[in-house]
Motif scaffolding. Structure first.
Motif, mmCIF file in Angstrom:
data_model
loop_
_atom_site.group_PDB
_atom_site.id
_atom_site.type_symbol
_atom_site.label_atom_id
_atom_site.label_comp_id
_atom_site.label_asym_id
_atom_site.label_seq_id
_atom_site.Cartn_x
_atom_site.Cartn_y
_atom_site.Cartn_z
ATOM 1 N N VAL A 20 42.983 -31.327 -26.008
ATOM 2 C CA VAL A 20 42.550 -30.995 -25.003
ATOM 3 C C VAL A 20 43.752 -30.898 -23.861
ATOM 4 O O VAL A 20 44.405 -32.007 -23.605
ATOM 5 C CB VAL A 20 41.296 -31.832 -24.387
ATOM 6 C CG1 VAL A 20 41.038 -31.606 -22.685
ATOM 7 C CG2 VAL A 20 40.208 -31.521 -25.025
ATOM 8 N N SER A 21 44.046 -29.992 -23.139
ATOM 9 C CA SER A 21 45.352 -29.814 -22.201
ATOM 10 C C SER A 21 44.592 -29.580 -20.951
ATOM 11 O O SER A 21 43.850 -28.394 -20.895
ATOM 12 C CB SER A 21 46.316 -29.071 -22.485
ATOM 13 O OG SER A 21 47.068 -29.509 -23.516
ATOM 14 N N LEU A 22 44.900 -30.208 -19.743
ATOM 15 C CA LEU A 22 44.187 -29.763 -18.370
ATOM 16 C C LEU A 22 45.326 -30.101 -17.271
ATOM 17 O O LEU A 22 45.684 -31.423 -17.549
ATOM 18 C CB LEU A 22 42.904 -30.380 -18.361
ATOM 19 C CG LEU A 22 42.059 -30.280 -17.206
ATOM 20 C CD1 LEU A 22 41.451 -28.604 -17.368
ATOM 21 C CD2 LEU A 22 40.812 -30.932 -17.160
ATOM 22 N N GLN A 23 45.461 -29.493 -16.234
ATOM 23 C CA GLN A 23 46.049 -29.903 -15.095
ATOM 24 C C GLN A 23 45.098 -29.892 -13.965
ATOM 25 O O GLN A 23 44.384 -28.937 -13.699
ATOM 26 C CB GLN A 23 47.345 -28.885 -14.875
ATOM 27 C CG GLN A 23 48.234 -28.994 -15.939
ATOM 28 C CD GLN A 23 49.677 -28.403 -15.263
ATOM 29 O OE1 GLN A 23 49.681 -27.548 -14.588
ATOM 30 N NE2 GLN A 23 50.660 -28.850 -15.906
ATOM 31 N N VAL A 24 45.226 -30.898 -12.986
ATOM 32 C CA VAL A 24 44.075 -31.214 -12.093
ATOM 33 C C VAL A 24 45.094 -31.552 -10.893
ATOM 34 O O VAL A 24 45.532 -32.723 -10.711
ATOM 35 C CB VAL A 24 43.143 -32.327 -12.205
ATOM 36 C CG1 VAL A 24 42.489 -32.416 -10.958
ATOM 37 C CG2 VAL A 24 42.445 -32.079 -13.732
ATOM 38 N N PRO A 25 45.406 -30.407 -9.980
ATOM 39 C CA PRO A 25 46.373 -30.800 -8.757
ATOM 40 C C PRO A 25 45.531 -31.654 -7.819
ATOM 41 O O PRO A 25 44.507 -31.934 -7.758
ATOM 42 C CB PRO A 25 46.202 -29.284 -8.314
ATOM 43 C CG PRO A 25 45.981 -28.348 -9.217
ATOM 44 C CD PRO A 25 44.991 -28.879 -10.013
ATOM 45 N N ASP A 26 46.613 -32.541 -7.181
ATOM 46 C CA ASP A 26 46.105 -33.293 -6.079
ATOM 47 C C ASP A 26 45.176 -32.621 -5.098
ATOM 48 O O ASP A 26 45.142 -31.477 -4.480
ATOM 49 C CB ASP A 26 47.423 -33.731 -5.368
ATOM 50 C CG ASP A 26 48.200 -34.788 -6.286
ATOM 51 O OD1 ASP A 26 47.788 -35.277 -6.856
ATOM 52 O OD2 ASP A 26 49.404 -35.006 -5.777
ATOM 53 N N ALA A 27 44.118 -33.378 -4.526
ATOM 54 C CA ALA A 27 42.939 -32.909 -3.907
ATOM 55 C C ALA A 27 42.258 -31.650 -4.074
ATOM 56 O O ALA A 27 41.756 -31.135 -3.313
ATOM 57 C CB ALA A 27 43.934 -32.822 -2.561
ATOM 58 N N SER A 28 42.165 -31.449 -5.571
ATOM 59 C CA SER A 28 41.426 -30.106 -5.996
ATOM 60 C C SER A 28 40.148 -30.779 -6.315
ATOM 61 O O SER A 28 39.708 -32.034 -6.613
ATOM 62 C CB SER A 28 42.363 -29.657 -7.041
ATOM 63 O OG SER A 28 42.365 -30.350 -8.367
ATOM 64 N N PHE A 29 39.277 -29.779 -6.676
ATOM 65 C CA PHE A 29 37.874 -30.168 -7.259
ATOM 66 C C PHE A 29 37.842 -29.305 -8.575
ATOM 67 O O PHE A 29 37.623 -28.121 -8.354
ATOM 68 C CB PHE A 29 36.985 -29.647 -6.182
ATOM 69 C CG PHE A 29 35.618 -30.002 -6.445
ATOM 70 C CD1 PHE A 29 34.939 -30.128 -7.746
ATOM 71 C CD2 PHE A 29 34.949 -30.863 -5.411
ATOM 72 C CE1 PHE A 29 33.706 -30.315 -7.986
ATOM 73 C CE2 PHE A 29 33.474 -31.041 -5.595
ATOM 74 C CZ PHE A 29 33.031 -31.100 -6.881
#
Length: 231
Positions: A20-29
Protein backbone atom coordinates in the motif's frame (compact mmCIF):
# COMPACT_ATOMS: atom_id res chain seq x y z
CA UNK A 1 2.16 15.19 4.60
CA UNK A 2 1.48 11.64 5.79
CA UNK A 3 3.09 9.19 3.38
CA UNK A 4 2.84 5.40 3.14
CA UNK A 5 5.31 3.68 0.84
CA UNK A 6 4.97 0.01 -0.12
CA UNK A 7 3.42 -0.96 3.24
CA UNK A 8 2.66 -4.59 4.03
CA UNK A 9 0.93 -5.41 7.32
CA UNK A 10 0.26 -8.64 9.20
CA UNK A 11 -1.78 -10.15 12.02
CA UNK A 12 0.30 -13.15 13.01
CA UNK A 13 0.80 -15.11 9.79
CA UNK A 14 -2.12 -13.40 8.05
CA UNK A 15 -0.86 -11.00 5.40
CA UNK A 16 -3.53 -8.27 5.18
CA UNK A 17 -2.05 -5.20 3.43
CA UNK A 18 -0.05 -5.69 0.25
CA UNK A 19 2.22 -2.91 -1.03
CA UNK A 20 0.00 0.00 0.00
CA UNK A 21 1.30 3.42 -1.03
CA UNK A 22 -0.64 6.58 -0.27
CA UNK A 23 0.02 10.29 0.14
CA UNK A 24 -2.18 12.40 2.40
CA UNK A 25 -1.46 16.15 2.07
CA UNK A 26 -1.66 18.41 5.11
CA UNK A 27 -5.20 19.62 5.91
CA UNK A 28 -6.71 17.26 3.32
CA UNK A 29 -9.67 14.91 3.70
CA UNK A 30 -9.13 11.40 2.29
CA UNK A 31 -11.88 8.77 2.19
CA UNK A 32 -10.82 5.10 2.28
CA UNK A 33 -13.48 3.02 0.54
CA UNK A 34 -14.06 -0.65 -0.15
CA UNK A 35 -16.15 -3.66 0.78
CA UNK A 36 -15.96 -5.26 4.22
CA UNK A 37 -12.79 -7.27 4.72
CA UNK A 38 -10.65 -5.41 2.18
CA UNK A 39 -8.15 -4.04 4.73
CA UNK A 40 -9.56 -0.57 5.46
CA UNK A 41 -9.52 -0.93 9.25
CA UNK A 42 -6.15 -2.66 9.09
CA UNK A 43 -4.81 0.37 7.22
CA UNK A 44 -5.79 2.66 10.10
CA UNK A 45 -4.45 0.24 12.69
CA UNK A 46 -1.19 0.00 10.76
CA UNK A 47 -0.88 3.78 10.85
CA UNK A 48 -1.23 3.57 14.65
CA UNK A 49 1.14 0.62 15.03
CA UNK A 50 -1.62 -1.74 16.17
CA UNK A 51 -0.90 -4.73 13.92
CA UNK A 52 1.62 -7.47 14.72
CA UNK A 53 4.13 -6.53 12.04
CA UNK A 54 4.61 -4.24 9.06
CA UNK A 55 7.18 -3.60 6.39
CA UNK A 56 7.61 -0.54 4.22
CA UNK A 57 7.67 3.08 5.30
CA UNK A 58 5.27 5.47 7.04
CA UNK A 59 6.36 9.07 7.47
CA UNK A 60 4.69 12.12 8.98
CA UNK A 61 6.36 15.14 7.46
CA UNK A 62 10.07 14.35 7.44
CA UNK A 63 9.86 11.90 10.36
CA UNK A 64 9.74 8.14 9.81
CA UNK A 65 7.18 6.69 12.24
CA UNK A 66 6.72 3.21 10.80
CA UNK A 67 8.98 1.66 13.44
CA UNK A 68 7.73 3.82 16.34
CA UNK A 69 5.50 2.42 19.11
CA UNK A 70 1.85 3.46 19.19
CA UNK A 71 2.28 6.05 21.94
CA UNK A 72 4.98 7.86 19.98
CA UNK A 73 2.77 7.96 16.89
CA UNK A 74 0.01 9.46 19.03
CA UNK A 75 2.38 12.06 20.44
CA UNK A 76 3.60 12.87 16.92
CA UNK A 77 0.07 14.02 16.09
CA UNK A 78 -2.07 11.06 14.96
CA UNK A 79 -5.36 10.41 16.76
CA UNK A 80 -7.61 7.38 16.17
CA UNK A 81 -11.38 7.00 16.56
CA UNK A 82 -11.87 3.24 16.22
CA UNK A 83 -14.85 1.37 14.89
CA UNK A 84 -17.15 0.70 17.83
CA UNK A 85 -15.85 3.83 19.61
CA UNK A 86 -14.25 1.91 22.53
CA UNK A 87 -15.01 4.40 25.24
CA UNK A 88 -14.60 3.24 28.86
CA UNK A 89 -18.20 2.80 30.11
CA UNK A 90 -17.44 3.19 33.82
CA UNK A 91 -15.40 6.37 33.31
CA UNK A 92 -17.19 9.69 33.29
CA UNK A 93 -17.45 11.75 30.12
CA UNK A 94 -14.73 14.01 31.53
CA UNK A 95 -12.42 11.08 32.30
CA UNK A 96 -12.95 9.56 28.85
CA UNK A 97 -12.05 12.86 27.17
CA UNK A 98 -8.99 13.38 29.35
CA UNK A 99 -7.64 9.96 28.37
CA UNK A 100 -6.83 11.49 24.99
CA UNK A 101 -4.86 14.33 26.56
CA UNK A 102 -2.02 11.97 27.57
CA UNK A 103 -0.83 12.26 23.95
CA UNK A 104 -0.74 16.09 23.99
CA UNK A 105 2.72 17.48 23.23
CA UNK A 106 2.57 19.74 26.31
CA UNK A 107 1.16 16.93 28.55
CA UNK A 108 -1.65 19.20 29.82
CA UNK A 109 -4.74 17.26 30.87
CA UNK A 110 -7.59 19.54 29.82
CA UNK A 111 -10.85 19.28 27.92
CA UNK A 112 -10.23 20.88 24.49
CA UNK A 113 -11.68 24.34 23.88
CA UNK A 114 -13.48 22.96 20.81
CA UNK A 115 -15.61 20.52 22.79
CA UNK A 116 -18.16 23.00 24.22
CA UNK A 117 -18.81 24.36 20.73
CA UNK A 118 -18.97 21.02 18.94
CA UNK A 119 -20.52 18.83 21.63
CA UNK A 120 -22.53 20.93 24.11
CA UNK A 121 -24.30 17.84 25.47
CA UNK A 122 -20.99 16.39 26.64
CA UNK A 123 -20.05 19.60 28.46
CA UNK A 124 -23.43 19.69 30.21
CA UNK A 125 -22.97 16.10 31.40
CA UNK A 126 -19.26 15.77 32.17
CA UNK A 127 -19.84 13.72 35.33
CA UNK A 128 -22.15 11.12 33.75
CA UNK A 129 -20.70 7.66 33.02
CA UNK A 130 -19.86 7.16 29.36
CA UNK A 131 -21.72 3.86 29.33
CA UNK A 132 -25.14 5.49 29.72
CA UNK A 133 -24.79 7.53 26.51
CA UNK A 134 -26.54 6.64 23.27
CA UNK A 135 -24.49 5.36 20.34
CA UNK A 136 -24.38 8.79 18.74
CA UNK A 137 -23.36 10.47 21.98
CA UNK A 138 -20.63 7.87 22.50
CA UNK A 139 -19.36 8.64 19.01
CA UNK A 140 -19.22 12.32 19.89
CA UNK A 141 -17.32 11.37 23.04
CA UNK A 142 -14.82 9.28 21.05
CA UNK A 143 -14.17 12.23 18.72
CA UNK A 144 -13.79 14.60 21.69
CA UNK A 145 -11.30 12.17 23.26
CA UNK A 146 -9.27 12.16 20.04
CA UNK A 147 -9.32 15.97 19.88
CA UNK A 148 -7.91 16.11 23.44
CA UNK A 149 -4.59 14.95 21.98
CA UNK A 150 -4.40 18.10 19.81
CA UNK A 151 -3.76 15.96 16.72
CA UNK A 152 -2.57 16.94 13.27
CA UNK A 153 -4.17 13.86 11.68
CA UNK A 154 -7.53 12.32 12.67
CA UNK A 155 -8.26 8.70 11.72
CA UNK A 156 -11.97 7.78 11.72
CA UNK A 157 -13.26 4.24 11.21
CA UNK A 158 -16.89 4.30 9.99
CA UNK A 159 -17.94 6.99 12.48
CA UNK A 160 -21.64 6.91 11.56
CA UNK A 161 -22.09 3.13 11.66
CA UNK A 162 -24.90 2.12 14.02
CA UNK A 163 -25.78 5.73 14.83
CA UNK A 164 -29.38 6.90 15.05
CA UNK A 165 -30.31 8.75 11.82
CA UNK A 166 -31.06 12.08 13.50
CA UNK A 167 -27.45 12.31 14.74
CA UNK A 168 -25.67 10.98 11.63
CA UNK A 169 -25.81 14.29 9.74
CA UNK A 170 -24.70 16.20 12.84
CA UNK A 171 -21.61 14.00 13.20
CA UNK A 172 -20.86 14.23 9.48
CA UNK A 173 -21.04 18.03 9.61
CA UNK A 174 -18.72 18.16 12.64
CA UNK A 175 -16.13 16.02 10.83
CA UNK A 176 -16.32 18.33 7.81
CA UNK A 177 -15.87 21.37 10.07
CA UNK A 178 -12.81 19.86 11.70
CA UNK A 179 -11.23 19.58 8.28
CA UNK A 180 -12.39 22.79 6.60
CA UNK A 181 -12.38 25.22 9.52
CA UNK A 182 -9.78 23.71 11.85
CA UNK A 183 -7.57 22.44 8.98
CA UNK A 184 -7.27 19.03 10.60
CA UNK A 185 -6.11 16.29 8.23
CA UNK A 186 -8.81 13.60 8.12
CA UNK A 187 -8.53 9.99 6.96
CA UNK A 188 -12.00 8.46 6.93
CA UNK A 189 -12.87 4.79 6.44
CA UNK A 190 -16.40 4.84 5.07
CA UNK A 191 -18.90 2.86 3.03
CA UNK A 192 -21.32 5.77 2.65
CA UNK A 193 -20.32 7.02 -0.79
CA UNK A 194 -22.60 10.06 -0.59
CA UNK A 195 -20.84 11.28 2.57
CA UNK A 196 -17.41 10.57 1.06
CA UNK A 197 -18.28 12.61 -2.02
CA UNK A 198 -19.64 15.48 0.09
CA UNK A 199 -16.76 15.61 2.57
CA UNK A 200 -13.54 14.36 1.01
CA UNK A 201 -11.14 15.93 -1.46
CA UNK A 202 -9.42 12.63 -2.27
CA UNK A 203 -10.21 8.92 -2.11
CA UNK A 204 -8.49 5.55 -2.12
CA UNK A 205 -10.40 2.38 -3.05
CA UNK A 206 -9.22 -0.87 -1.48
CA UNK A 207 -9.63 -4.45 -2.67
CA UNK A 208 -7.93 -7.53 -1.18
CA UNK A 209 -5.55 -5.43 0.91
CA UNK A 210 -4.39 -3.23 -1.97
CA UNK A 211 -5.20 0.27 -3.18
CA UNK A 212 -6.78 -0.39 -6.57
CA UNK A 213 -7.85 3.17 -7.40
CA UNK A 214 -7.16 6.62 -5.97
CA UNK A 215 -7.32 10.27 -6.92
CA UNK A 216 -9.40 13.40 -6.51
CA UNK A 217 -12.95 12.82 -5.29
CA UNK A 218 -14.26 13.88 -8.70
CA UNK A 219 -12.62 10.73 -10.10
CA UNK A 220 -14.78 8.51 -7.87
CA UNK A 221 -17.06 7.45 -10.68
CA UNK A 222 -20.24 5.38 -10.41
CA UNK A 223 -18.44 2.69 -12.40
CA UNK A 224 -15.68 2.48 -9.74
CA UNK A 225 -18.27 2.36 -6.98
CA UNK A 226 -20.20 -0.41 -8.73
CA UNK A 227 -17.06 -2.44 -9.40
CA UNK A 228 -15.57 -2.23 -5.91
CA UNK A 229 -18.45 -1.54 -3.53
CA UNK A 230 -21.58 -3.17 -4.97
CA UNK A 231 -22.48 -6.50 -3.37
Amino acid sequence: MLTLSNVDSYYGRSHILHGVSLQVPDASFVAILGRNGTGKTTLLKTLMGLTDRMTGSISLGDVEIGTAPTYRRARSGIAYVPQGREIVPDFTIRENILMGSFARPDRRHVVPDLVPELFPYLIDNLDRPGGVLSGGQQQQLAIARALAAEPKVLLLDEPTEGIQPNIVEEIENIIIRLNKEMELTVILVEQNVAFARRAAQRFAMMEKGQVVASGGIGELTDELVHRHLAV
